[in-house]
Design a protein around this motif. Structure first.
Motif, PDB file in Angstrom:
ATOM      1  N   ASP A   1       0.846  -1.170   0.000  1.00 36.79           N
ATOM      2  CA  ASP A   1       0.000   0.000   0.000  1.00 36.79           C
ATOM      3  C   ASP A   1       0.891   1.233   0.000  1.00 36.79           C
ATOM      4  OD1 ASP A   1      -2.484   1.241  -0.037  1.00 36.79           O
ATOM      5  OD2 ASP A   1      -2.507   1.465   2.124  1.00 36.79           O
ATOM      6  N   LEU A   2       0.409   2.336  -0.519  1.00 36.08           N
ATOM      7  CA  LEU A   2       1.146   3.589  -0.588  1.00 36.08           C
ATOM      8  C   LEU A   2       0.239   4.723  -0.147  1.00 36.08           C
ATOM      9  CD1 LEU A   2       3.540   5.382  -1.472  1.00 36.08           C
ATOM     10  CD2 LEU A   2       2.644   5.245  -3.817  1.00 36.08           C
ATOM     11  N   ALA A   3       0.721   5.505   0.811  1.00 36.73           N
ATOM     12  CA  ALA A   3      -0.009   6.684   1.273  1.00 36.73           C
ATOM     13  C   ALA A   3       0.967   7.855   1.264  1.00 36.73           C
ATOM     14  CB  ALA A   3      -0.558   6.471   2.671  1.00 36.73           C
ATOM     15  N   ALA A   4       0.494   9.017   0.795  1.00 38.56           N
ATOM     16  CA  ALA A   4       1.378  10.179   0.726  1.00 38.56           C
ATOM     17  C   ALA A   4       0.585  11.458   0.935  1.00 38.56           C
ATOM     18  CB  ALA A   4       2.084  10.223  -0.621  1.00 38.56           C
ATOM     19  N   THR A   5       1.265  12.441   1.525  1.00 34.72           N
ATOM     20  CA  THR A   5       0.693  13.772   1.670  1.00 34.72           C
ATOM     21  C   THR A   5       1.735  14.780   1.198  1.00 34.72           C
ATOM     22  OG1 THR A   5       1.460  13.958   3.964  1.00 34.72           O
ATOM     23  CG2 THR A   5      -0.790  13.161   3.611  1.00 34.72           C
ATOM     24  N   ARG A   6       1.236  15.930   0.743  1.00 32.62           N
ATOM     25  CA  ARG A   6       2.115  16.999   0.290  1.00 32.62           C
ATOM     26  C   ARG A   6       1.664  18.302   0.919  1.00 32.62           C
ATOM     27  NH1 ARG A   6       1.806  20.974  -3.554  1.00 32.62           N
ATOM     28  NH2 ARG A   6      -0.087  20.135  -4.490  1.00 32.62           N
ATOM     29  N   SER A   7       2.619  19.054   1.429  1.00 24.97           N
ATOM     30  CA  SER A   7       2.381  20.398   1.933  1.00 24.97           C
ATOM     31  C   SER A   7       3.399  21.296   1.244  1.00 24.97           C
ATOM     32  CB  SER A   7       2.566  20.438   3.445  1.00 24.97           C
ATOM     33  OG  SER A   7       2.458  21.755   3.914  1.00 24.97           O
ATOM     34  N   GLU A   8       2.889  22.159   0.335  1.00 25.37           N
ATOM     35  CA  GLU A   8       3.778  22.985  -0.495  1.00 25.37           C
ATOM     36  C   GLU A   8       4.701  22.054  -1.293  1.00 25.37           C
ATOM     37  OE1 GLU A   8       3.446  26.371  -0.734  1.00 25.37           O
ATOM     38  OE2 GLU A   8       1.786  26.224   0.671  1.00 25.37           O
ATOM     39  N   ARG A   9       5.994  22.044  -0.995  1.00 29.64           N
ATOM     40  CA  ARG A   9       6.961  21.200  -1.717  1.00 29.64           C
ATOM     41  C   ARG A   9       7.479  20.039  -0.865  1.00 29.64           C
ATOM     42  NH1 ARG A   9       8.433  22.666  -6.502  1.00 29.64           N
ATOM     43  NH2 ARG A   9       7.645  24.636  -7.275  1.00 29.64           N
ATOM     44  N   ASN A  10       6.904  19.859   0.308  1.00 23.52           N
ATOM     45  CA  ASN A  10       7.337  18.778   1.205  1.00 23.52           C
ATOM     46  C   ASN A  10       6.413  17.572   1.064  1.00 23.52           C
ATOM     47  OD1 ASN A  10       9.451  20.350   2.407  1.00 23.52           O
ATOM     48  ND2 ASN A  10       7.850  21.499   3.430  1.00 23.52           N
ATOM     49  N   ILE A  11       7.029  16.392   1.008  1.00 23.06           N
ATOM     50  CA  ILE A  11       6.294  15.137   0.830  1.00 23.06           C
ATOM     51  C   ILE A  11       6.542  14.244   2.040  1.00 23.06           C
ATOM     52  CG2 ILE A  11       6.021  13.074  -0.602  1.00 23.06           C
ATOM     53  CD1 ILE A  11       7.545  14.657  -2.801  1.00 23.06           C
ATOM     54  N   GLN A  12       5.494  13.588   2.508  1.00 23.89           N
ATOM     55  CA  GLN A  12       5.617  12.527   3.499  1.00 23.89           C
ATOM     56  C   GLN A  12       4.929  11.306   2.907  1.00 23.89           C
ATOM     57  OE1 GLN A  12       3.961  14.225   7.121  1.00 23.89           O
ATOM     58  NE2 GLN A  12       6.043  14.571   7.837  1.00 23.89           N
ATOM     59  N   ALA A  13       5.612  10.156   2.974  1.00 22.08           N
ATOM     60  CA  ALA A  13       5.059   8.947   2.361  1.00 22.08           C
ATOM     61  C   ALA A  13       5.303   7.735   3.250  1.00 22.08           C
ATOM     62  CB  ALA A  13       5.697   8.706   0.995  1.00 22.08           C
ATOM     63  N   GLU A  14       4.376   6.782   3.146  1.00 22.11           N
ATOM     64  CA  GLU A  14       4.514   5.481   3.805  1.00 22.11           C
ATOM     65  C   GLU A  14       4.200   4.400   2.784  1.00 22.11           C
ATOM     66  OE1 GLU A  14       3.521   6.016   8.519  1.00 22.11           O
ATOM     67  OE2 GLU A  14       2.153   4.876   7.265  1.00 22.11           O
ATOM     68  N   VAL A  15       5.091   3.418   2.714  1.00 28.63           N
ATOM     69  CA  VAL A  15       4.901   2.266   1.839  1.00 28.63           C
ATOM     70  C   VAL A  15       4.816   1.037   2.728  1.00 28.63           C
ATOM     71  CG1 VAL A  15       5.837   0.920  -0.071  1.00 28.63           C
ATOM     72  CG2 VAL A  15       6.281   3.377   0.045  1.00 28.63           C
ATOM     73  N   THR A  16       3.716   0.300   2.607  1.00 28.06           N
ATOM     74  CA  THR A  16       3.548  -0.947   3.367  1.00 28.06           C
ATOM     75  C   THR A  16       3.679  -2.112   2.401  1.00 28.06           C
ATOM     76  OG1 THR A  16       2.099   0.159   4.935  1.00 28.06           O
ATOM     77  CG2 THR A  16       2.013  -2.244   4.890  1.00 28.06           C
ATOM     78  N   VAL A  17       4.582  -3.030   2.737  1.00 34.81           N
ATOM     79  CA  VAL A  17       4.894  -4.164   1.876  1.00 34.81           C
ATOM     80  C   VAL A  17       4.651  -5.444   2.649  1.00 34.81           C
ATOM     81  CG1 VAL A  17       6.673  -5.195   0.410  1.00 34.81           C
ATOM     82  CG2 VAL A  17       6.706  -2.747   0.849  1.00 34.81           C
ATOM     83  N   SER A  18       4.018  -6.436   2.008  1.00 29.74           N
ATOM     84  CA  SER A  18       3.719  -7.711   2.667  1.00 29.74           C
ATOM     85  C   SER A  18       4.283  -8.880   1.879  1.00 29.74           C
ATOM     86  CB  SER A  18       2.204  -7.903   2.803  1.00 29.74           C
ATOM     87  OG  SER A  18       1.666  -6.901   3.630  1.00 29.74           O
ATOM     88  N   ASN A  19       4.734  -9.886   2.617  1.00 27.55           N
ATOM     89  CA  ASN A  19       5.200 -11.147   2.038  1.00 27.55           C
ATOM     90  C   ASN A  19       4.414 -12.258   2.721  1.00 27.55           C
ATOM     91  OD1 ASN A  19       6.523 -13.386   1.072  1.00 27.55           O
ATOM     92  ND2 ASN A  19       8.476 -12.945   2.061  1.00 27.55           N
TER      93      ASN A  19
END
Length: 126
Positions: free
Chosen positions: A1-19
């Motif tokens: 899964d991928l979730a991201a937010t942007r404020s102006e030019r700043n990015i915060q992201a989380e990637v969830t990976v499952s096996n």
């Protein structure tokens, strides 16, 4: 899964990976910042020229590589995981001044580390 937010030019992201396999699997998680709708010159396959071509998926940066130690950057882009179960990676980045943030997406690519086979891809608009 991928979730991201942007404020102006700043990015915060989380990637969830499952096996779901019983044994751990070596993977690389790549997080690409891409820009769409860049209007410019393009030579088309038929040889004609288009001065107003809309370029898509222009790679602007790979966010995880910028955070890796120098010795790991030379192995491959991305963040290495020995994945068993589910893991979440977090990352922050900045969009360069030359890039239009309104036209940007993040693309997470999960790649088998040994074979370089792409296992999964997810894209979100910023």
């Amino acid at each position: 899964d991928l979730a991201a937010t942007r404020s102006e030019r700043n990015i915060q992201a989380e990637v969830t990976v499952s096996n779901t396999e019983k044994s751990a699997r070596a993977v690389r998680v790549l997080l690409w910042l891409v820009e769409n709708d860049i209007v410019g010159f393009q030579t088309l396959p038929d040889g004609s020229k288009d001065k107003e071509y809309h370029h898509q998926h222009m790679l602007r940066s790979e966010l995880f590589t910028a955070k890796l130690p120098a010795e790991d950057e030379q192995k491959a882009w991305g963040s290495y995981l020995s994945l068993k179960g589910t893991q979440t990676l977090s990352c922050e980045g900045t969009i360069a001044e030359a890039v239009n943030p309104e036209n940007c997406c993040l693309v997470a690519v999960i790649m088998d580390d040994a074979t370089r086979t792409i296992l999964n891809v997810k894209q979100v608009k910023l």
